[in-house]
Design a protein around this motif. Structure first.
Motif, PDB file in Angstrom:
ATOM      1  N   GLN A   9      -0.130   2.371  -0.212  1.00 57.60           N
ATOM      2  CA  GLN A   9      -0.877   3.157   0.766  1.00 57.60           C
ATOM      3  C   GLN A   9      -1.745   2.250   1.627  1.00 57.60           C
ATOM      4  N   ILE A  10      -2.442   1.299   0.993  1.00 56.53           N
ATOM      5  CA  ILE A  10      -3.295   0.361   1.739  1.00 56.53           C
ATOM      6  C   ILE A  10      -2.446  -0.494   2.679  1.00 56.53           C
ATOM      7  N   GLY A  19       2.828  -6.917  -0.990  1.00 58.77           N
ATOM      8  CA  GLY A  19       2.588  -8.154  -1.735  1.00 58.77           C
ATOM      9  C   GLY A  19       1.285  -8.827  -1.332  1.00 58.77           C
ATOM     10  N   GLN A  20       0.934  -8.740  -0.059  1.00 60.35           N
ATOM     11  CA  GLN A  20      -0.329  -9.313   0.402  1.00 60.35           C
ATOM     12  C   GLN A  20      -1.515  -8.573  -0.210  1.00 60.35           C
ATOM     13  N   VAL A  21      -1.408  -7.243  -0.260  1.00 57.86           N
ATOM     14  CA  VAL A  21      -2.479  -6.441  -0.865  1.00 57.86           C
ATOM     15  C   VAL A  21      -2.606  -6.767  -2.348  1.00 57.86           C
ATOM     16  N   ARG A  22      -1.479  -6.832  -3.028  1.00 58.33           N
ATOM     17  CA  ARG A  22      -1.474  -7.104  -4.471  1.00 58.33           C
ATOM     18  C   ARG A  22      -2.096  -8.475  -4.761  1.00 58.33           C
ATOM     19  N   THR A  23      -1.730  -9.466  -3.966  1.00 59.53           N
ATOM     20  CA  THR A  23      -2.273 -10.814  -4.166  1.00 59.53           C
ATOM     21  C   THR A  23      -3.777 -10.837  -3.932  1.00 59.53           C
ATOM     22  N   ALA A  24      -4.215 -10.169  -2.865  1.00 53.49           N
ATOM     23  CA  ALA A  24      -5.650 -10.132  -2.567  1.00 53.49           C
ATOM     24  C   ALA A  24      -6.425  -9.480  -3.703  1.00 53.49           C
ATOM     25  N   LEU A  25      -5.912  -8.372  -4.221  1.00 54.02           N
ATOM     26  CA  LEU A  25      -6.594  -7.681  -5.325  1.00 54.02           C
ATOM     27  C   LEU A  25      -6.633  -8.550  -6.579  1.00 54.02           C
ATOM     28  N   ALA A  44      -1.128 -17.914  -0.209  1.00 59.06           N
ATOM     29  CA  ALA A  44      -0.980 -16.828  -1.179  1.00 59.06           C
ATOM     30  C   ALA A  44      -1.064 -15.458  -0.518  1.00 59.06           C
ATOM     31  N   THR A  45      -1.976 -15.307   0.435  1.00 49.78           N
ATOM     32  CA  THR A  45      -2.207 -13.983   1.036  1.00 49.78           C
ATOM     33  C   THR A  45      -1.414 -13.753   2.321  1.00 49.78           C
ATOM     34  N   GLY A  46      -0.701 -14.766   2.778  1.00 49.13           N
ATOM     35  CA  GLY A  46      -0.017 -14.601   4.061  1.00 49.13           C
ATOM     36  C   GLY A  46      -0.981 -14.665   5.219  1.00 49.13           C
ATOM     37  N   ARG A  54     -11.729  -7.648   3.590  1.00 48.92           N
ATOM     38  CA  ARG A  54     -12.795  -6.663   3.345  1.00 48.92           C
ATOM     39  C   ARG A  54     -12.232  -5.241   3.420  1.00 48.92           C
ATOM     40  N   GLN A  55     -11.317  -5.017   4.357  1.00 49.47           N
ATOM     41  CA  GLN A  55     -10.712  -3.687   4.469  1.00 49.47           C
ATOM     42  C   GLN A  55      -9.919  -3.346   3.208  1.00 49.47           C
ATOM     43  N   ILE A  56      -9.198  -4.326   2.689  1.00 48.43           N
ATOM     44  CA  ILE A  56      -8.432  -4.104   1.458  1.00 48.43           C
ATOM     45  C   ILE A  56      -9.376  -3.740   0.313  1.00 48.43           C
ATOM     46  N   LYS A  57     -10.457  -4.494   0.201  1.00 45.96           N
ATOM     47  CA  LYS A  57     -11.403  -4.257  -0.888  1.00 45.96           C
ATOM     48  C   LYS A  57     -12.050  -2.881  -0.754  1.00 45.96           C
TER      49      LYS A  57
END
Length: 721
Positions: A9-10, A19-25, A44-46, A54-57
């Motif tokens: 969703q994010i 994958g970018q969201v997962r890596t950031a988390l 790692a994050t692309g 910050r938006q992901i968090k």
């Protein structure tokens, strides 16, 4: 919603890969900071930037809250034995917390209400009879006779009790509430009127007989109206199409002709006026306020970032002046390292004798210490002090210039524990003058000592959610400090604590170690600092600079984990890291470096291209202060007055503050001029911060001067024609 669904969703909302969201988390969960991830984990994050991280968090935290609330609501409804596939479907589709609350409303434990008292009196079956609208049902009065009791003595009481139950049911219809919210946003108007015979109402004259569509209300106007309402200077109402909305509710609940139509219409009207409309109005007002606060916080954060990125006046001996009338003007001279050389108090606005003595003393101080720049605080008596300094420079032929400095928060800092530790031998009043001098010597290093909310570069900062404001401003300070980098051997604990991975305790330990052992010779020496382990070292090392380190890369943003890679890159050009300390060899290396070589180097060295690119950038300008790319504030030798301003003339000034309705520009007067947003430029834009920033040097045309009200209207777009 499970974690994998939240991640997708994010990713969908932010238009990035899951994958970018997962890596950031994962990186957040491992204790990595946003500045560190953005700068040193690009592969790692692309290459996600700070804003995306910050938006992901923030969105992950919201989605977690939403998921947890759904679980709570689901369990509560199940415990009541009322769970159904329809409710399950509604909850799964809900994307907002407000939608979940709407679904839960009919099942939520109620306080004692008119409807609950009617249910306790046994009137639910009667309400069901009316609600089901059997066309062949008994007359309401006839049906009500069966429910008369000691608590329900009359037929009218029974019918009214049943109507109260129906009114509550109407208020819990989620589809109608959604319709009404949208309708309010589309059609609603906010109206204001002045509370008569109130002295404080005068400042709100612009809101006499005010009305505007709520969807068009700018954030600064919302906050101004809220302030006026809180001060009881304004009466505020939401104007909507009441009759049309009641008719819509009647259409939703009335199936056709029945003996109960009048009761249902009356219940719907009561539900709208007593229950639904007040709730939705509160929601709308709260949402307006939240959006306005978010906008105000974003503007403040943007202005603060620009202010903190103001370039330092390095290599200058600065005289700081903290103006005052009765108590005199406090003065302090600092050298190029910020050390205090001299100080005193002078009466620049007193008797002729006092002014003459002050002129002699300040002239002597300026010449003795070879002052090159004078920083004048913009508070009380600032204009008179500026006149005095301008005349002094001219009459004494002094080789220095002056500028006006925003002194907001200086008095708070002067009385703080930090100021007492830094300047223990100085009176609290003199500390303010030192701070005013240091603010232009190194704006970032000095500004972090002050509560960001006290700096005064926003709009309505005291009217917004203080917790949200503090979090946003702290994030800006953290971002800027790590973007600029910190000199490990000169930085105060107040500055160091904002470095990625460091806390106030570890920052204090670094200063203690430095005081006891002398300056750091290399970054690796940080490992000797008490309570600074490998994990903290990894987070902070790349943001700390050492100018004369035994390792040349210690004065760059290259992370120690990439030193070997940097050495290999340098060797690709026929040099070694030692050559970075040789000006001639360094210049030769820099002439050969090309940014378009990054892909080839990354492939040859089996390294990530973003990291290689960052290393090349640092090798091209090792030790560069990124703030040097920004314009320095204007300095002056002559003071202006309102009388000197001519309509149509062009003046140059420094942007002092940016707000929703325009920008305030310091053109050398006590009062800054206002460039209304309509006078910023000729092309469309979303917000004034898209056009100008705090600290920008701009040319403006003078449109009007109101001497009595001390207001100056300026235009940037007319000055560029």
């Amino acid at each position: 919603m499970n974690e994998e669904m939240i991640i997708h969703q994010i990713a969908s909302d932010l238009h990035i890969r899951p994958g970018q969201v997962r890596t950031a988390l994962d990186l957040f969960a491992s204790g990595n900071t946003i500045p560190f991830i953005a700068r040193y984990r690009k592969e790692a994050t692309g290459t996600l930037d700070e804003q995306q991280l910050r938006q992901i968090k923030e969105q992950y935290e919201y989605e977690e809250t939403l998921s947890n609330r759904k679980d709570t609501v689901r369990q509560s409804i199940m415990d009541q034995g009322l769970w159904s596939n329809e409710i399950k479907s509604q909850l799964e589709k809900a994307r907002l917390l407000q939608d979940v609350e709407d679904i839960y409303l009919p099942f939520k434990p109620k306080k004692r209400t008119k409807a609950s008292m009617a249910r306790d009196a046994g009137l639910t079956p009667l309400a069901d009879l009316f609600w089901n609208q059997d066309i062949h049902g008994p007359a309401p009065e006839k049906a009500a006779e069966a429910y008369l009791t000691k608590d329900v003595p009359t037929v009218e009481d029974a019918i009214q009790g049943a109507a109260n139950i129906i009114a509550e049911r109407c208020s819990e219809l989620a589809p109608y509430r959604r319709f009404l919210r949208n309708a309010f946003w589309h059609d609603g108007k906010l109206t204001c009127s002045l509370q008569e015979e109130e002295e404080k109402s005068r400042i709100y004259l612009a809101y006499r007989d005010f009305h505007e569509a709520i969807r068009r209300l700018p954030s600064h106007r919302i906050l101004a109206i809220n302030r006026g309402e809180n001060q009881k200077a304004l009466k505020v109402n939401l104007e909507v199409r009441t009759d049309a909305y009641i008719s819509r509710l009647c259409q939703m609940i009335i199936k056709g002709p029945s003996p109960y139509k009048d009761i249902l219409e009356s219940a719907a009207t009561d539900s709208y006026k007593r229950l639904i409309c007040p709730q939705i109005e509160r929601e709308i007002r709260n949402e307006l306020t939240e959006k306005a606060e978010k906008q105000a916080i974003q503007v403040f954060a943007s202005n603060l970032r620009s202010l903190l990125l103001q370039p330092p006046f390095t290599g200058q001996t600065i005289l700081g002046l903290d103006p005052g009338y009765r108590t005199g003007c406090k003065a302090a001279v600092i050298d190029s390292t910020g050390a205090v050389l001299a100080y005193g108090t002078y009466h620049l606005t007193g008797s002729e004798k006092q002014r003459h003595e002050s002129a002699d003393a300040l002239t002597h101080m300026i010449r003795e210490h070879e002052v090159t720049l004078i920083s004048i605080g913009n508070g009380t008596a600032s204009y008179e002090t500026e006149q005095f300094v301008s005349r002094l420079i001219h009459e004494q032929h002094l080789k220095c210039r002056y500028l006006i400095t925003n002194e907001a928060g200086a008095s708070v800092y002067s009385a703080s524990e930090l100021a007492r530790e830094e300047l223990p031998d100085l009176d609290v009043t003199i500390r303010g003058a030192v701070s005013i001098a240091r603010r232009i010597q190194d704006p970032l290093a000095e500004s972090v000592k002050i509560d960001p909310q006290s700096i005064g570069v926003g709009q309505y900062q005291h009217d917004v959610n203080q917790k949200s404001l503090t979090a946003a401003l702290d994030a800006v300070v953290e971002s800027v400090v790590n973007y600029v980098g910190v000199d490990l051997n000169t930085a105060s604990a107040a500055l160091l604590q904002h470095v990625s991975g460091l806390t106030s305790a570890t920052a204090a330990n670094i200063v203690t170690y430095r005081n006891e052992n002398g300056p750091f010779h290399n970054r690796q020496e940080l490992m000797n600092v008490n309570r600074l382990g490998p994990a903290t070292f990894t987070q902070c090392a790349g943001f700390l600079r050492i100018k004369d380190s035994t390792q040349p890369l210690d004065n760059t943003s290259v992370h120690p984990e990439s030193y070997d890679l940097a050495a290999k890159i340098v060797r690709q050009y026929g040099f070694t890291l030692k050559d970075l300390k040789n000006p001639a060899r360094l210049q030769d290396l820099q002439s050969r470096l090309q940014m378009n070589a990054a892909p080839k180097l990354a492939s040859a060295l089996n390294a990530g291209e973003p990291t290689v690119r960052d290393i090349l950038e640092e090798l091209r300008k090792p030790g560069r202060d990124v703030r040097s790319d920004f314009p320095k504030p204007l300095t002056r030798r002559h003071v202006l007055s309102l009388d000197e301003l001519e309509i149509g003339s062009i003046v140059r000034g420094t942007v002092h503050n940016v707000v929703d309705f325009g920008a305030f520009v310091d053109i050398g007067l006590k009062t800054p001029g206002l460039v209304h947003r309509s006078e910023l430029c000729n092309h469309p834009f979303h917000h004034p911060t898209d056009i100008v920033h705090v600290g920008d040097i701009v040319d403006c045309m003078i449109l009007s001067v109101d001497t009595e009200r001390k207001r100056i209207a300026l235009s940037i777009k007319k000055a560029t024609i």
